[in-house]
Design a protein around this motif. Structure first.
Motif, PDB file in Angstrom:
ATOM      1  N   ALA A   1       0.840  -1.213   0.000  1.00 29.00           N
ATOM      2  CA  ALA A   1       0.000   0.000   0.000  1.00 29.00           C
ATOM      3  C   ALA A   1       0.869   1.255   0.000  1.00 29.00           C
ATOM      4  CB  ALA A   1      -0.931  -0.019   1.212  1.00 29.00           C
ATOM      5  N   LYS A   2       2.109   1.137   0.465  1.00 32.52           N
ATOM      6  CA  LYS A   2       2.995   2.307   0.547  1.00 32.52           C
ATOM      7  C   LYS A   2       3.860   2.464  -0.699  1.00 32.52           C
ATOM      8  CE  LYS A   2       3.298   2.164   5.558  1.00 32.52           C
ATOM      9  NZ  LYS A   2       4.043   1.596   6.667  1.00 32.52           N
ATOM     10  N   ALA A   3       3.780   1.515  -1.637  1.00 35.90           N
ATOM     11  CA  ALA A   3       4.638   1.564  -2.832  1.00 35.90           C
ATOM     12  C   ALA A   3       4.381   2.847  -3.629  1.00 35.90           C
ATOM     13  CB  ALA A   3       4.371   0.346  -3.708  1.00 35.90           C
TER      14      ALA A   3
ATOM     15  N   TYR B   1       4.803   4.465 -12.335  1.00 33.85           N
ATOM     16  CA  TYR B   1       5.034   4.173 -13.749  1.00 33.85           C
ATOM     17  C   TYR B   1       4.626   2.767 -14.144  1.00 33.85           C
ATOM     18  CZ  TYR B   1       7.317   8.555 -13.128  1.00 33.85           C
ATOM     19  OH  TYR B   1       7.532   9.870 -12.802  1.00 33.85           O
ATOM     20  N   SER B   2       4.809   1.811 -13.258  1.00 37.48           N
ATOM     21  CA  SER B   2       4.505   0.420 -13.613  1.00 37.48           C
ATOM     22  C   SER B   2       3.155  -0.038 -13.071  1.00 37.48           C
ATOM     23  CB  SER B   2       5.589  -0.516 -13.067  1.00 37.48           C
ATOM     24  OG  SER B   2       5.499  -0.604 -11.660  1.00 37.48           O
ATOM     25  N   GLY B   3       2.669   0.573 -12.033  1.00 34.27           N
ATOM     26  CA  GLY B   3       1.440   0.093 -11.390  1.00 34.27           C
ATOM     27  C   GLY B   3       1.654  -1.244 -10.689  1.00 34.27           C
ATOM     28  N   PHE B   4       2.909  -1.633 -10.550  1.00 36.57           N
ATOM     29  CA  PHE B   4       3.255  -2.922  -9.940  1.00 36.57           C
ATOM     30  C   PHE B   4       3.796  -2.625  -8.543  1.00 36.57           C
ATOM     31  CE2 PHE B   4       5.869  -6.881  -9.668  1.00 36.57           C
ATOM     32  CZ  PHE B   4       4.875  -7.793 -10.004  1.00 36.57           C
ATOM     33  N   ARG B   5       2.963  -2.855  -7.561  1.00 37.86           N
ATOM     34  CA  ARG B   5       3.290  -2.458  -6.183  1.00 37.86           C
ATOM     35  C   ARG B   5       3.887  -3.644  -5.453  1.00 37.86           C
ATOM     36  NH1 ARG B   5      -0.030   2.088  -5.547  1.00 37.86           N
ATOM     37  NH2 ARG B   5       0.417   2.085  -3.322  1.00 37.86           N
ATOM     38  N   VAL B   6       5.141  -3.519  -5.086  1.00 47.30           N
ATOM     39  CA  VAL B   6       5.837  -4.626  -4.416  1.00 47.30           C
ATOM     40  C   VAL B   6       6.032  -4.254  -2.945  1.00 47.30           C
ATOM     41  CG1 VAL B   6       7.866  -6.134  -4.472  1.00 47.30           C
ATOM     42  CG2 VAL B   6       7.021  -5.113  -6.599  1.00 47.30           C
ATOM     43  N   GLY B   7       5.799  -5.233  -2.084  1.00 48.26           N
ATOM     44  CA  GLY B   7       6.002  -5.022  -0.643  1.00 48.26           C
ATOM     45  C   GLY B   7       6.966  -6.073  -0.118  1.00 48.26           C
ATOM     46  N   ALA B   8       7.762  -5.683   0.862  1.00 47.61           N
ATOM     47  CA  ALA B   8       8.695  -6.639   1.468  1.00 47.61           C
ATOM     48  C   ALA B   8       8.730  -6.416   2.972  1.00 47.61           C
ATOM     49  CB  ALA B   8      10.096  -6.469   0.874  1.00 47.61           C
ATOM     50  N   ALA B   9       9.018  -7.486   3.691  1.00 49.70           N
ATOM     51  CA  ALA B   9       9.183  -7.403   5.145  1.00 49.70           C
ATOM     52  C   ALA B   9      10.349  -8.289   5.535  1.00 49.70           C
ATOM     53  CB  ALA B   9       7.906  -7.833   5.852  1.00 49.70           C
TER      54      ALA B   9
ATOM     55  N   CYS C   1       8.974  -0.993   0.355  1.00 47.73           N
ATOM     56  CA  CYS C   1       8.214  -1.143  -0.891  1.00 47.73           C
ATOM     57  C   CYS C   1       9.043  -0.585  -2.036  1.00 47.73           C
ATOM     58  CB  CYS C   1       6.902  -0.366  -0.769  1.00 47.73           C
ATOM     59  SG  CYS C   1       7.188   1.342  -0.269  1.00 47.73           S
ATOM     60  N   ASN C   2       8.614  -0.833  -3.268  1.00 46.67           N
ATOM     61  CA  ASN C   2       9.343  -0.252  -4.401  1.00 46.67           C
ATOM     62  C   ASN C   2       9.037   1.235  -4.511  1.00 46.67           C
ATOM     63  OD1 ASN C   2       6.726  -1.134  -5.209  1.00 46.67           O
ATOM     64  ND2 ASN C   2       7.298  -1.124  -7.354  1.00 46.67           N
ATOM     65  N   ILE C   3      10.062   1.969  -4.908  1.00 47.64           N
ATOM     66  CA  ILE C   3       9.961   3.426  -5.073  1.00 47.64           C
ATOM     67  C   ILE C   3      10.452   3.738  -6.480  1.00 47.64           C
ATOM     68  CG2 ILE C   3      10.683   5.686  -4.205  1.00 47.64           C
ATOM     69  CD1 ILE C   3       9.350   4.243  -1.953  1.00 47.64           C
ATOM     70  N   GLU C   4       9.550   4.188  -7.339  1.00 46.57           N
ATOM     71  CA  GLU C   4       9.923   4.444  -8.735  1.00 46.57           C
ATOM     72  C   GLU C   4      10.329   5.901  -8.945  1.00 46.57           C
ATOM     73  OE1 GLU C   4       6.730   2.758 -11.114  1.00 46.57           O
ATOM     74  OE2 GLU C   4       7.389   0.729 -10.593  1.00 46.57           O
TER      75      GLU C   4
ATOM     76  N   LEU D   1      13.996   2.026  -7.066  1.00 46.10           N
ATOM     77  CA  LEU D   1      14.589   0.857  -6.392  1.00 46.10           C
ATOM     78  C   LEU D   1      13.501  -0.149  -6.015  1.00 46.10           C
ATOM     79  CD1 LEU D   1      17.519   0.088  -5.622  1.00 46.10           C
ATOM     80  CD2 LEU D   1      17.002   0.856  -3.301  1.00 46.10           C
ATOM     81  N   CYS D   2      13.874  -1.421  -6.138  1.00 50.46           N
ATOM     82  CA  CYS D   2      12.972  -2.528  -5.798  1.00 50.46           C
ATOM     83  C   CYS D   2      12.679  -2.552  -4.296  1.00 50.46           C
ATOM     84  CB  CYS D   2      13.606  -3.865  -6.157  1.00 50.46           C
ATOM     85  SG  CYS D   2      13.801  -4.137  -7.915  1.00 50.46           S
ATOM     86  N   ALA D   3      11.540  -3.148  -3.974  1.00 42.28           N
ATOM     87  CA  ALA D   3      11.124  -3.265  -2.570  1.00 42.28           C
ATOM     88  C   ALA D   3      12.143  -4.035  -1.731  1.00 42.28           C
ATOM     89  CB  ALA D   3       9.776  -3.969  -2.511  1.00 42.28           C
ATOM     90  N   GLU D   4      12.716  -5.079  -2.308  1.00 41.05           N
ATOM     91  CA  GLU D   4      13.654  -5.906  -1.534  1.00 41.05           C
ATOM     92  C   GLU D   4      14.861  -5.089  -1.096  1.00 41.05           C
ATOM     93  OE1 GLU D   4      12.189  -6.588  -4.383  1.00 41.05           O
ATOM     94  OE2 GLU D   4      12.097  -8.736  -4.809  1.00 41.05           O
ATOM     95  N   ARG D   5      15.422  -4.300  -2.044  1.00 40.21           N
ATOM     96  CA  ARG D   5      16.616  -3.535  -1.684  1.00 40.21           C
ATOM     97  C   ARG D   5      16.277  -2.375  -0.755  1.00 40.21           C
ATOM     98  NH1 ARG D   5      19.270  -2.527  -7.235  1.00 40.21           N
ATOM     99  NH2 ARG D   5      17.289  -3.361  -7.987  1.00 40.21           N
ATOM    100  N   VAL D   6      15.143  -1.711  -1.003  1.00 38.61           N
ATOM    101  CA  VAL D   6      14.721  -0.636  -0.085  1.00 38.61           C
ATOM    102  C   VAL D   6      14.670  -1.209   1.337  1.00 38.61           C
ATOM    103  CG1 VAL D   6      12.738   0.778   0.619  1.00 38.61           C
ATOM    104  CG2 VAL D   6      13.442   0.710  -1.800  1.00 38.61           C
TER     105      VAL D   6
END
Ligand code: THU
Length: 160
Positions: A35-37, A41-49, A61-64, A72-77
């Motif tokens: 929800a925080k992504a 640009y992609s509409g692809f919201r990735v979340g990681a914990a 989350c991913n930050i475009e 940056l991808c959610a995993e690296r963030v």
């Protein structure tokens, strides 16, 4: 010459209800983080914990960015944030999920190559296998015990 084979062991769960309590909770937080992504640009919201050895949980989350590669991808963030907040603390597990604005993601999303390389370093620093738990918005869950199951022949500091 010998032909060799790489084996990629992983656990496959029908859904999140089959996971143990700790992993199910980590995955739930990853879903919440979508929800925080900022996926403008992609509409692809990735979340990681991420679950750390000191009991802390860090989510991200991913930050475009309009200059695409600057995002940056959610995993690296999430992994970088965890390390910045708790340097020296081992990372036990990361859960990753994605919600798309375009279609239902009903299969596990796998971390990209750059995120896998960052997981290699995290695992080396943590001195323990990193558990990687992946799910789409719904559906089956894949879990890997250690980055080498996702990435063979890893590049590590011993080569330097
Ligand atoms: N993305 C992630 O956050 N993690 C992945 O493992 C794959 C891709 C993001 C990057 C970009 O913001 C969007 O998903 C589409 O590629």
């Amino acid at each position: 010459m010998k032909k060799e084979q790489f084996v990629c062991p992983y656990e496959l769960y029908e859904n999140e209800q089959e996971l143990d309590r700790q992993d199910a909770e980590l995955l739930r937080l990853a879903h919440e983080a979508t929800a925080k992504a900022y996926a403008h640009y992609s509409g692809f919201r990735v979340g990681a914990a991420v679950r750390m050895a000191n009991g802390q949980i860090v989510t991200g989350c991913n930050i475009e960015n309009a200059a695409y590669p600057s995002g940056l991808c959610a995993e690296r963030v999430t992994l970088f944030s965890a390390q910045a907040q708790y340097p020296g603390v081992a990372v036990e597990a990361i859960a990753v999920t994605a919600h798309s604005e375009h279609a239902l993601v009903d299969e596990p999303i796998a971390p990209c190559g750059a995120c896998r390389q960052v997981m290699v370093e995290v695992e080396q620093l943590s001195k323990r296998p990193l558990r990687i738990i992946c799910q789409g918005q719904v559906g089956p869950v894949m879990a890997f015990d250690g980055i080498e199951s996702l990435m063979p022949f890893i590049f590590v500091d011993k080569f330097l």
